[in-house]
Design a protein around this motif. Structure first.
Motif, PDB file in Angstrom:
ATOM      1  N   SER A 102       0.838  -1.203   0.000  1.00  0.00           N
ATOM      2  CA  SER A 102       0.000   0.000   0.000  1.00  0.00           C
ATOM      3  C   SER A 102       0.871   1.250   0.000  1.00  0.00           C
ATOM      4  O   SER A 102       0.606   2.217  -0.728  1.00  0.00           O
ATOM      5  N   ALA A 133      -8.116   1.996  -1.879  1.00  0.00           N
ATOM      6  CA  ALA A 133      -8.717   0.686  -1.621  1.00  0.00           C
ATOM      7  C   ALA A 133      -7.702  -0.254  -0.976  1.00  0.00           C
ATOM      8  O   ALA A 133      -8.025  -0.981  -0.015  1.00  0.00           O
ATOM      9  N   ARG A 134      -6.468  -0.235  -1.482  1.00  0.00           N
ATOM     10  CA  ARG A 134      -5.426  -1.077  -0.897  1.00  0.00           C
ATOM     11  C   ARG A 134      -5.143  -0.688   0.550  1.00  0.00           C
ATOM     12  O   ARG A 134      -5.004  -1.559   1.425  1.00  0.00           O
ATOM     13  N   ASP A 162      -5.833  -4.731 -12.494  1.00  0.00           N
ATOM     14  CA  ASP A 162      -5.587  -3.678 -13.486  1.00  0.00           C
ATOM     15  C   ASP A 162      -4.095  -3.469 -13.721  1.00  0.00           C
ATOM     16  O   ASP A 162      -3.659  -3.265 -14.866  1.00  0.00           O
ATOM     17  N   CYS A 206      -9.093  -9.789  -1.061  1.00  0.00           N
ATOM     18  CA  CYS A 206      -9.513  -8.503  -1.638  1.00  0.00           C
ATOM     19  C   CYS A 206      -8.315  -7.671  -2.078  1.00  0.00           C
ATOM     20  O   CYS A 206      -8.387  -6.957  -3.085  1.00  0.00           O
ATOM     21  N   VAL A 248      -7.524   3.064  -6.405  1.00  0.00           N
ATOM     22  CA  VAL A 248      -6.924   1.760  -6.091  1.00  0.00           C
ATOM     23  C   VAL A 248      -5.990   1.881  -4.893  1.00  0.00           C
ATOM     24  O   VAL A 248      -5.973   1.007  -4.017  1.00  0.00           O
ATOM     25  N   CYS A 249      -5.219   2.958  -4.847  1.00  0.00           N
ATOM     26  CA  CYS A 249      -4.323   3.186  -3.694  1.00  0.00           C
ATOM     27  C   CYS A 249      -5.116   3.254  -2.400  1.00  0.00           C
ATOM     28  O   CYS A 249      -4.726   2.661  -1.381  1.00  0.00           O
ATOM     29  N   SER A 272       2.424   1.718  -3.405  1.00  0.00           N
ATOM     30  CA  SER A 272       1.435   2.236  -4.362  1.00  0.00           C
ATOM     31  C   SER A 272       1.328   3.747  -4.269  1.00  0.00           C
ATOM     32  O   SER A 272       1.256   4.447  -5.289  1.00  0.00           O
ATOM     33  N   SER A 313      -0.824   2.773  -9.935  1.00  0.00           N
ATOM     34  CA  SER A 313      -2.268   2.626  -9.814  1.00  0.00           C
ATOM     35  C   SER A 313      -2.950   3.977  -9.623  1.00  0.00           C
ATOM     36  O   SER A 313      -2.322   4.966  -9.253  1.00  0.00           O
ATOM     37  N   THR A 328      -7.039  -6.125  -6.202  1.00  0.00           N
ATOM     38  CA  THR A 328      -6.655  -4.797  -6.704  1.00  0.00           C
ATOM     39  C   THR A 328      -5.458  -4.849  -7.644  1.00  0.00           C
ATOM     40  O   THR A 328      -5.116  -3.830  -8.254  1.00  0.00           O
ATOM     41  N   TYR A 329      -4.811  -6.006  -7.751  1.00  0.00           N
ATOM     42  CA  TYR A 329      -3.674  -6.137  -8.660  1.00  0.00           C
ATOM     43  C   TYR A 329      -4.090  -6.318 -10.123  1.00  0.00           C
ATOM     44  O   TYR A 329      -3.251  -6.207 -11.024  1.00  0.00           O
TER      45      TYR A 329
END
Length: 235
Positions: free
Chosen positions: A141, A159-160, A221, A214, A156-157, A144, A152, A218-219
């Motif tokens: 995280s 969300a991670r 994409d 989960c 996405v960042c 990212s 990302s 996120t990986y």
């Protein structure tokens, strides 16, 4: 072109689908065979007795192998991005790689040494898996955010980071409450004094496990953006 054939995104897709099945299928079999209670079993409880223990062991091994491949590909992806941006420390990336590999090793130990047969080794493997797994997703995280906007998206960042924080917060009750659980039988006595600790520990364990699932989701994409090639050189 089908979306899951783009780049290497099939790796996290497979890892997420297979790992989810690894948690759910043995649980369903164990419940149908009445080997565990329907509510609040530990994940390891669902893979303690055959035949579900055999299925759990095999599926966990495949998950660990897919995890190793995914962690390594993520490492190479970050390494490649670092060449052009210099925003992430190579040492940080290598540390994340080591943590990810240790988490996969812990998964194999958990599946190989059932809690009802070799409890001490099983517990050590579970602790290794959860500690290094949580540290891995926290570190990824951070990586990212270091790469934004090159890697990302900000969504996405976030969300991670949210998933990593949930896993971290659930980790502590999982471990702490487990120390107060005295019952060793797979069918727990709801009237016992330590039952609330068991419920808290078991629920949080499932939360941590699916947080990992989960996170790898996120990986997808990112993994669409690159491929890896093996180069053979004759000396």
């Amino acid at each position: 072109m089908w979306w899951f054939t783009q780049g290497l995104c099939f790796l996290p897709v497979f890892l997420v689908a297979w790992s989810s099945s690894t948690f759910i299928l043995p649980y369903v079999i164990a419940v149908l065979r009445r080997d565990v209670d329907v509510l609040f079993p530990y994940i390891s409880d669902t893979g303690a007795n055959p035949p579900e223990s055999c299925i759990f062991g095999l599926m966990t091994f495949v998950s660990a192998c897919a995890g190793v491949a995914t962690v390594y590909c993520r490492f190479k992806f970050v390494e490649k991005l670092s060449e052009g941006t210099r925003v992430a420390s190579p040492r940080l990336n290598k540390t994340a790689l080591a943590l990810g590999m240790l988490a996969c090793l812990g998964m194999n130990v958990v599946a190989t040494f059932q809690e009802t047969t070799v409890t001490a080794v099983h517990d050590m493997g579970a602790l290794l898996f959860f500690v290094t797994g949580v540290l891995y997703i926290l570190l990824q995280s951070a990586i990212s955010y270091h790469f934004f906007p090159y890697g990302s998206s900000v969504a996405v960042c976030r969300a991670r980071l949210a998933v990593a924080v949930i896993a971290l917060l659930a980790f502590f009750p999982t471990v702490i409450c487990a120390f107060f659980v005295k019952q060793k039988d797979l069918h727990r006595d709801a009237g016992s004094e330590d039952y609330p600790f068991h419920v808290a520990s078991a629920v949080c364990e499932w939360i941590v496990a699916f947080s990992f699932v989960c996170f790898f989701l996120t990986y997808i994409d990112d993994f669409k953006l690159f491929t890896l090639r093996v180069k053979t050189e004759m000396g």
